[in-house]
Write an enzyme that holds these catalytic residues in place. Structure first.
Site, PDB file in Angstrom:
ATOM      1  N   GLY A 691      -8.343  32.407 -31.493  1.00  0.00           N
ATOM      2  CA  GLY A 691      -7.446  31.905 -32.530  1.00  0.00           C
ATOM      3  C   GLY A 691      -6.198  32.722 -32.759  1.00  0.00           C
ATOM      4  O   GLY A 691      -5.121  32.173 -32.998  1.00  0.00           O
ATOM      5  N   GLU A 692      -6.310  34.063 -32.707  1.00  0.00           N
ATOM      6  CA  GLU A 692      -5.172  34.909 -33.046  1.00  0.00           C
ATOM      7  C   GLU A 692      -4.444  35.478 -31.832  1.00  0.00           C
ATOM      8  O   GLU A 692      -3.353  36.041 -31.973  1.00  0.00           O
ATOM      9  CB  GLU A 692      -5.645  36.052 -33.946  1.00  0.00           C
ATOM     10  CG  GLU A 692      -6.150  35.535 -35.289  1.00  0.00           C
ATOM     11  CD  GLU A 692      -6.976  36.561 -36.042  1.00  0.00           C
ATOM     12  OE1 GLU A 692      -6.641  36.861 -37.199  1.00  0.00           O
ATOM     13  OE2 GLU A 692      -7.966  37.060 -35.477  1.00  0.00           O
TER      14      GLU A 692
END
Length: 734
Positions: A691-692
């Site tokens: 996600g990051e």
């Protein structure tokens, strides 16, 4: 017993199953509900006699509330109550706190801190009354510090030191010594913070917009002074979080207190301005990076020092140097973060804390070193990848950085880049290319999930894990479908209910791999029971399309092996693998920009990202996560910046009209390359977080492209036209 992950799982179980749904770009099962407007978010649940609450913010920067003039407001039409309790929050909880943050709103810690809640029959009545509420203060704003003072900064943690940095820098053939600044950021999730609270006797149900329910339940209970067994949180759909909803915040506690006092449900929805003014910000940073390298470009010295801020009493500090610690070599090093107290809203986790702002500075410094050494930026990075974690010798679990750089460079056409700035001009636009590495720490978090194989062959997955738009419903369903050999349309995933087994929660890029591993463990237990019923070993069992088979054993329908519903709970928690090997995800960015020679406007023309993060569980949702991260990187590079008034610390640009996130016109065609790999050290399903990763380093690639386009090296982010314009070359020059 909890499964502590102490040894790498090298069985490749998900590569030996037959259903063929794992990794596929399947649609989100809840997607149609969201498109149709039928997926209810926190504020959208219909509750009988639900009253409306509006928070009131302090009009001073620091001090105490001395009086709240309730009577005039209580006489207004529809007003039911004015709540100001010592149990209301002054600050939101940090992620994974698991306990109440600082309470008692009579003490004001920062501008616009919520100090009261006005409740009325309608939202309009509550809003009018909240605006009319008069509050008296003992104003101590004159004692507050509104600008971070580095002279007051203290170490946020022990510095990382190794070798003799000064001697290495003195003896280096090439030295980069540069200072960078990054502005503060906010999460700006599409769904604002909202909650509906309803009591039945001593039991509280709260519909909220939250990311980590097992922690949030404990935080809410602690805030209210009740046992967590009396709290249930429902958060099946969350309209974005990005760190802002990791911990419990003002609206949830205020709604619960008001609902208990009034004996009826109460809804509290923060305005966009209130979210900006009182929920987590990313700290601004000042960073000094020093690199020393030999004539061959190999790093001998690396120093990364950062200065950040937070409210007095807050332990969190932006971990700016997190990626620098493991990404590049340099045996002589210094890494440190200093934190200054400041009277501004609480600083906390915003998407990819640490790497998001630390890497964009580091990657610009590496570009400067590439120019100084005469090396291609890709080659410089290749030469400086350490064999093991510098200073510790810990091996890496996996690292696909070289492969990402090679794949990204080829797809992007990096070989067409002119290494000298100002080499390409199209009309009034300077054109340039830049690249940067991507890296993000990987974490396995404690998680549980319950899986049921029903008597009629359906699969039900249950966990309190949330879906904040990341695809949890799809990914967890795919793990279960693959493991139990059922078509995906026979799988139901139930999320976002704190009465279900506690998942890892959505944060830190650990959700899919951690809760997915818990689902995997539960399915393993179900497979073991089915294998016993079929008369084969678990390793020999083949499940596909509802059929169970094994070599030498007659195939049977799975339903024939069941005497009823078969339920198992899977558990996972980090073990020795987190210490034995260093785990991270890696990638590379390549981009092309155009810089207007007359106005300093920067337009991103195209961007490619290549990423390696273990097993890809769903190619479509993973690609979306990478794209989203890259968009965040564009904002950090070009547009996003919190602006505070230095006279009183209040946030000036407190809405999406003034805080400029990238919009559709700002986003060019973007390509995402997913590098399949298996990392058995990371999790039983051999996946890591994604996600990051897409934001970590992206802004640095854009800054490097700007320099390649027009020769201007900006070290202050965002790179707005007013910062570029004074340094641009003569637009009429040769």
């Amino acid at each position: 017993m909890t499964d502590s992950y102490d040894e790498p799982d090298r069985r490749d179980m998900l590569d030996r199953t037959r259903q063929g749904v794992i990794g596929q770009p399947l649609d989100r099962p809840e997607g149609p509900l969201k498109v149709w407007g039928c997926a209810p978010y926190a504020a959208e649940y219909a509750r009988d006699r639900c009253a409306e609450g509006v928070l009131v913010g302090a009009t001073i920067s620091a001090g105490r509330v001395t009086a709240i003039h309730r009577d005039a407001v209580l006489a207004m039409p529809g007003v039911l109550a004015v709540i100001s309790s010592e149990r209301m929050l002054r600050r939101p909880a940090q992620g994974t706190a698991g306990e109440a943050p600082e309470q008692d709103v009579s003490r004001v810690d920062y501008p616009m801190q919520p100090v009261a809640l006005v409740v009325a029959e309608t939202f309009e009545q509550a809003t009018a009354a909240a605006k009319a509420l008069r509050v008296d203060y003992d104003d101590r704003s004159g004692d507050a510090a509104f600008v971070p003072d580095e002279a007051q900064a203290e170490p946020a943690d022990d510095p990382v030191e190794a070798g003799d940095l000064d001697a290495a820098l003195s003896g280096a053939d090439h030295v980069v010594d540069a200072e960078f600044t990054t502005a503060g950021h906010v999460s700006a999730a599409m769904e604002p913070h909202a909650a509906i609270a309803e009591w039945q006797g001593d039991d509280l149900t709260l519909w909220g917009s939250l990311q980590m329910l097992s922690f949030n339940r404990a935080e809410l209970a602690d805030s209210l002074g009740i046992d967590p067994d009396h709290v249930r949180i429902l958060s099946p759909y969350v309209g974005g979080g990005f760190g802002s909803k990791l911990g419990i915040s003002h609206e949830a506690v205020a709604a619960a207190l008001a609902a208990r006092e009034l004996g009826r449900p109460v809804r509290v929805v923060m305005s966009r301005q209130q979210v900006f003014q009182s929920i987590m910000r990313r700290s601004e940073t000042r960073q000094r990076i020093r690199l020393g390298a030999g004539s061959d470009g190999r790093l001998t010295a690396l120093a990364h020092e950062a200065w950040v801020s937070n409210l007095p009493g807050e332990d969190f500090s932006e971990p700016v140097t997190q990626a620098t610690e493991f990404l590049y070599a340099g045996e002589n090093r210094l890494l440190s973060v200093m934190k200054s107290p400041v009277t501004r809203l609480t600083a906390g986790s915003v998407r990819a804390p640490g790497e998001a702002v630390g890497m964009q500075a580091l990657e610009v410094a590496m570009d400067e070193l590439a120019i100084a050494t005469g090396l291609d930026p890709v080659e410089l990075r290749r030469r400086n990848l350490p064999e093991a974690l510098p200073g510790e010798g810990t091996p890496y679990s996996s690292r696909r950085l070289i492969e990402a750089m090679e794949a990204g460079a080829k797809a992007f056409g990096w070989d067409q880049r002119a290494p000298e700035p100002c080499a390409r001009r199209e009309g009034e636009w300077w054109i340039g290319m830049g690249m940067a590495s991507a890296a993000r720490v990987n974490i396995l978090a404690k998680a549980e999930a319950r899986v049921t194989l029903t008597a009629d062959g359906h699969v039900v997955v249950e966990t309190d894990h949330t879906d904040i738009g990341t695809g949890s419903y799809a990914v967890l369903g795919q793990v279960a479908a693959e493991m139990l050999g059922q078509p995906i349309d026979r799988v139901t995933v139930k999320l976002g209910d704190s009465s279900l087994p506690p998942g890892a929660g959505s944060g830190g890029s650990w959700g899919a791999s951690s809760t997915g591993s818990a689902v995997f463990r539960a399915c393993e237990a179900i497979r073991a029971t089915l294998a016993q019923s079929l008369g084969c070993s678990g390793d020999d069992l083949v499940l596909q399309d509802g059929q169970a088979s094994a070599e030498g054993v007659e195939a049977r329908a799975v339903t024939e092996l069941l005497s009823g519903d078969l339920t198992r709970t899977g558990r996972i928690e980090p073990g020795e693998q987190m210490e034995k090997v260093h785990q991270a995800t890696y990638g590379a960015f390549f981009c092309e920009v155009a810089v207007n020679a007359f106005t300093g406007e920067t337009r991103l023309r195209r961007m490619t990202g290549a990423f390696g993060f273990g097993r890809v569980l769903n190619a479509k949702t993973a690609r979306s996560q990478c794209l989203g991260g890259m968009v965040w990187g564009i904002g950090s590079a070009l547009t996003e910046a919190l602006s505070f008034d230095d006279r009183d610390g209040h946030l000036v640009n407190h809405d999406l009209a003034e805080y400029h996130v990238p919009v559709a016109r700002d986003i060019p065609p973007m390509e995402v390359i997913l590098l399949e790999e298996r990392d058995p050290h990371a999790s039983p399903i051999q996946a890591k977080g994604v996600g990051e990763l897409g934001i970590c380093g992206a802004a640095g690639a854009i800054a490097n492209a700007v320099h390649n386009a027009c020769g201007v090296r900006l070290r202050d982010f965002p790179m707005t036209p007013d910062r570029l314009l004074p340094h641009l070359p003569d637009p009429f020059g040769d």
